[in-house]
Every structure is written in structure tokens, then in C-alpha cells.
Design an enzyme around this catalytic site. Structure first.
Site, PDB file in Angstrom:
ATOM      1  N   GLN A   1     -10.401  -2.149   2.521  1.00 34.59           N
ATOM      2  CA  GLN A   1      -9.905  -2.873   3.694  1.00 34.59           C
ATOM      3  C   GLN A   1      -9.745  -1.982   4.927  1.00 34.59           C
ATOM      4  O   GLN A   1      -9.360  -2.456   5.989  1.00 34.59           O
ATOM      5  CB  GLN A   1      -8.611  -3.623   3.378  1.00 34.59           C
ATOM      6  CG  GLN A   1      -7.366  -2.777   3.266  1.00 34.59           C
ATOM      7  CD  GLN A   1      -6.170  -3.583   2.778  1.00 34.59           C
ATOM      8  OE1 GLN A   1      -6.146  -4.075   1.651  1.00 34.59           O
ATOM      9  NE2 GLN A   1      -5.170  -3.735   3.641  1.00 34.59           N
TER      10      GLN A   1
ATOM     11  N   LEU B   1       8.880  -2.327  11.959  1.00 29.27           N
ATOM     12  CA  LEU B   1       8.681  -1.248  10.991  1.00 29.27           C
ATOM     13  C   LEU B   1       7.252  -1.311  10.456  1.00 29.27           C
ATOM     14  O   LEU B   1       6.718  -2.380  10.191  1.00 29.27           O
ATOM     15  CB  LEU B   1       9.672  -1.352   9.838  1.00 29.27           C
ATOM     16  CG  LEU B   1      11.149  -1.198  10.175  1.00 29.27           C
ATOM     17  CD1 LEU B   1      11.937  -0.894   8.901  1.00 29.27           C
ATOM     18  CD2 LEU B   1      11.407  -0.107  11.203  1.00 29.27           C
TER      19      LEU B   1
ATOM     20  N   GLU C   1       5.796 -11.159   7.728  1.00 25.82           N
ATOM     21  CA  GLU C   1       5.242 -11.789   8.933  1.00 25.82           C
ATOM     22  C   GLU C   1       4.675 -10.758   9.901  1.00 25.82           C
ATOM     23  O   GLU C   1       3.927 -11.102  10.804  1.00 25.82           O
ATOM     24  CB  GLU C   1       6.325 -12.613   9.644  1.00 25.82           C
ATOM     25  CG  GLU C   1       6.648 -13.887   8.905  1.00 25.82           C
ATOM     26  CD  GLU C   1       7.555 -14.803   9.701  1.00 25.82           C
ATOM     27  OE1 GLU C   1       7.999 -14.422  10.804  1.00 25.82           O
ATOM     28  OE2 GLU C   1       7.823 -15.908   9.206  1.00 25.82           O
TER      29      GLU C   1
ATOM     30  N   GLU D   1      12.003  -0.185   4.998  1.00 17.08           N
ATOM     31  CA  GLU D   1      12.949  -1.315   4.946  1.00 17.08           C
ATOM     32  C   GLU D   1      12.249  -2.678   4.937  1.00 17.08           C
ATOM     33  O   GLU D   1      12.772  -3.646   4.400  1.00 17.08           O
ATOM     34  CB  GLU D   1      13.898  -1.253   6.144  1.00 17.08           C
ATOM     35  CG  GLU D   1      14.938  -0.150   6.058  1.00 17.08           C
ATOM     36  CD  GLU D   1      15.867  -0.330   4.871  1.00 17.08           C
ATOM     37  OE1 GLU D   1      16.310  -1.464   4.630  1.00 17.08           O
ATOM     38  OE2 GLU D   1      16.128   0.674   4.188  1.00 17.08           O
TER      39      GLU D   1
ATOM     40  N   HIS E   1       9.441  -3.408   3.419  1.00 15.65           N
ATOM     41  CA  HIS E   1       9.063  -3.671   2.027  1.00 15.65           C
ATOM     42  C   HIS E   1      10.293  -4.010   1.191  1.00 15.65           C
ATOM     43  O   HIS E   1      10.238  -4.864   0.310  1.00 15.65           O
ATOM     44  CB  HIS E   1       8.372  -2.445   1.411  1.00 15.65           C
ATOM     45  CG  HIS E   1       7.078  -2.067   2.074  1.00 15.65           C
ATOM     46  ND1 HIS E   1       6.977  -0.968   2.894  1.00 15.65           N
ATOM     47  CD2 HIS E   1       5.862  -2.647   2.060  1.00 15.65           C
ATOM     48  CE1 HIS E   1       5.730  -0.879   3.343  1.00 15.65           C
ATOM     49  NE2 HIS E   1       5.032  -1.886   2.860  1.00 15.65           N
TER      50      HIS E   1
ATOM     51  N   LEU F   1       6.575   3.002   1.486  1.00  9.77           N
ATOM     52  CA  LEU F   1       7.525   1.890   1.558  1.00  9.77           C
ATOM     53  C   LEU F   1       8.674   2.174   2.528  1.00  9.77           C
ATOM     54  O   LEU F   1       9.146   3.304   2.636  1.00  9.77           O
ATOM     55  CB  LEU F   1       8.077   1.606   0.155  1.00  9.77           C
ATOM     56  CG  LEU F   1       7.014   1.272  -0.895  1.00  9.77           C
ATOM     57  CD1 LEU F   1       7.660   1.072  -2.270  1.00  9.77           C
ATOM     58  CD2 LEU F   1       6.197   0.038  -0.509  1.00  9.77           C
TER      59      LEU F   1
ATOM     60  N   MET G   1       0.842  -1.196   0.000  1.00 13.19           N
ATOM     61  CA  MET G   1       0.000   0.000   0.000  1.00 13.19           C
ATOM     62  C   MET G   1       0.881   1.251   0.000  1.00 13.19           C
ATOM     63  O   MET G   1       0.462   2.325   0.446  1.00 13.19           O
ATOM     64  CB  MET G   1      -0.932  -0.006   1.211  1.00 13.19           C
ATOM     65  CG  MET G   1      -1.846  -1.241   1.202  1.00 13.19           C
ATOM     66  SD  MET G   1      -3.371  -1.016   2.119  1.00 13.19           S
ATOM     67  CE  MET G   1      -2.730  -0.663   3.731  1.00 13.19           C
TER      68      MET G   1
HETATM   69  O1  PAF Z   1      -0.250  -5.671   3.521  1.00 15.91           O
HETATM   70  C1  PAF Z   1      -0.678  -4.789   2.753  1.00 15.91           C
HETATM   71  O2  PAF Z   1      -0.005  -3.794   2.442  1.00 15.91           O
HETATM   72  C2  PAF Z   1      -2.067  -4.921   2.181  1.00 15.91           C
HETATM   73  O3  PAF Z   1      -2.930  -5.497   3.089  1.00 15.91           O
HETATM   74  C3  PAF Z   1      -2.091  -5.677   0.832  1.00 15.91           C
HETATM   75  C4  PAF Z   1      -1.589  -7.099   0.985  1.00 15.91           C
HETATM   76  C5  PAF Z   1      -1.243  -4.931  -0.176  1.00 15.91           C
HETATM   77  C6  PAF Z   1      -3.522  -5.742   0.295  1.00 15.91           C
HETATM   78  O4  PAF Z   1      -4.052  -4.478   0.081  1.00 15.91           O
END
Ligand code: PAF
Length: 260
Positions: A43, A165, A129, A14, A16, A12, A9
Site C-alpha cells: 500500500q 495524531l 476517521e 493514542e 490506536h 501505535l 501498521m
Molecule cells: O490504517 C492502517 O493502518 C492501514 O491502512 C491498515 C488498515 C492496517 C491496512 O494495512
């Protein structure tokens, strides 16, 4: 395909970058690493959390470029949800732990991830995780739909203080950042005691003690097994999970403990 996908999402960090690195590791130099950046509105059960979610596409693209990502997919909401989108369910997992506090959240995650997998068709996909329950939901989804993709978990990246993070950490003051460090400490203490063979009750009490502070509002602190069932004394691999609110920011974290 020889493609690996990392779904994000944005905002971003470390954590990611570790997903991108693992993705590159899986497909090698000749493979293709795709990163999606999409703040999925469905979500967010709390509209205020959605409104405050950090967004900075230019900074994100720079991080992707530095990580050697081949392709960034950053659709608009309309592009993602145009037409008839099949909706999926997280089933019972959608109603426990995070799901109990965020109704509909995991169904929306399952739906958007199914859509992202359909659009990007990776052979490998990577989930942190840090969002352990999300990882379990995605594994179940992929099994249920028999999708030809391998779901790889990636270890949580932590600040030196032990704070996991998260993009939401940006909303903490330096003081809040220090307070939030006790979340990681509480998990570590509980996990150490579980590993040492202490009872679940004692291990949990020791963790909870660390979180007793006016500055922390705890949503839950649970000792589970790998599938997120409530753990028993005969459980071998534990997952301790928590959610807490610090300075109005809702943070989650979890840790593993293995008992021999
Ligand atoms: O973990 C996330 O950033 C979000 O839940 C995802 C997996 C990109 C789904 O929108």
C-alpha cells in the site's frame, strides 16, 4: 464470534489506543480483542515512505498489553502474502482525493484488509476517521463481499494543538509540529463556516487562507459529502479533507460539518 479486531501498521499512539478501547467496549470483558501489526508494503506507493515508516514492535506490544488486548497478530510479509491471495479493488474511490495522489494505494488496502478479516474473523472491526477515505473504502468492501462484520468508525484523536495524531508525526521537528497544527485549524474554520450556513466557496477560501505558508505544500483541500462526492449547497453532512506536506512528511486530516 465475540471477537473485535483492530488492524494497524504499528507505531501505535493514542489514536490506536482509542480503537482498542472501542473494540473492548463492543465485546466486553468476556470478548476477545485482536490487534494486527503489519506494515503492508503493497500500500506504499512511495518506497521512501515505506522505508521511513516507524517500526517498534516492543513499544507496540507494551501499548497493546496496557490496553488489555488479548491477542496480537504480527505476521511477516511472506506469511501475509504466501500463496494465491485474492485481490480486491476500491473501484472509483481508489482514484479520487488520496487515491489520485497515491495510485493503487486503496486497492492494496482493500486487499490486505480482506485478508486480515479472513484470518481474524471478527464480528466487529474498528477504523479511525483520521483515514476517512480508507473507512469509506472498507465499508464498501465489506458490503460488496457481504462479510459478516460490523465496521465501526472511531473519532480522530488530536494533540492539544489540534494536530491529528499520526505515526508520521514522529518525523516532524518541534517547528514542523507547530506548522502542522494549522491543518487542523484550517479544517475547523471551514467546518465552522459551513455549519453557520456560509457558502462552500467562502468556507473553503477561509480554510485555504490559513494554509498559505511556505512551509506547507498542499496536495488537496476538498469539501465533500459523507460518500466523498463533491459537496453542493444542498449537502447536509460535509466532510472536509486535506493532504499536505510539511518538512517532507505527507499528512492527511479531515473533519465533519453538519448544516441544519
Ligand atoms: O490504517 C492502517 O493502518 C492501514 O491502512 C491498515 C488498515 C492496517 C491496512 O494495512
Amino acid at each position: 464470534s465475540n471477537r473485535a479486531a483492530v488492524f494497524t501498521m504499528g507505531a501505535l499512539h493514542e489514536g490506536h489506543a482509542a480503537l482498542m478501547k472501542a473494540a473492548r467496549g463492543a465485546v466486553g470483558a468476556t470478548g476477545e480483542v485482536v490487534v494486527s501489526i503489519f506494515v503492508n508494503p503493497t500500500q506504499f506507493n512511495d518506497p521512501k515512505d515505506f522505508a521511513k515508516y516507524p517500526q517498534n514492535l516492543d513499544a507496540d506490544l507494551a501499548i497493546c498489553e496496557a490496553a488489555g488486548v488479548d491477542l496480537v497478530f504480527a505476521p511477516t510479509v511472506d506469511e501475509m502474502y504466501r500463496g494465491e491471495i485474492p485481490e480486491y479493488s476500491a473501484h472509483a474511490l481508489g482514484g479520487i482525493l488520496e487515491g489520485e495522489h497515491r495510485p493503487g494505494h486503496f486497492d492494496a488496502v482493500a486487499t490486505v484488509v480482506a485478508r486480515l478479516l479472513e484470518l481474524t474473523k471478527p464480528a466487529h472491526t474498528f477504523f479511525g476517521e483520521k483515514d476517512y477515505q480508507q473507512l469509506v473504502v472498507i465499508r464498501r468492501l465489506v458490503a460488496e463481499l457481504r462479510l459478516p462484520v460490523v465496521v465501526h468508525p472511531v473519532k480522530t484523536v488530536r494533540a492539544e494543538s489540534g494536530l491529528a495524531l499520526s505515526s508520521r508525526n514522529q518525523r516532524l521537528s518541534p517547528q514542523g509540529f507547530n506548522v502542522a497544527a494549522s491543518l487542523g485549524k484550517a479544517l475547523a474554520v471551514t467546518c465552522e463556516l459551513l455549519q453557520a450556513g456560509d457558502s462552500i466557496e467562502n468556507a473553503k477560501a477561509a480554510g485555504l487562507k490559513i494554509l498559505q505558508s511556505e512551509d506547507i505544500k498542499l496536495d488537496y483541500f476538498e469539501v465533500c459529502d459523507v460518500d466523498l462526492n463533491v459537496a453542493t449547497e444542498s449537502t447536509k453532512v460535509f466532510r472536509v479533507l486535506l493532504a499536505a506536506i510539511v518538512e517532507g512528511v505527507r499528512l492527511i486530516d479531515n473533519m465533519e460539518a453538519v448544516r441544519n
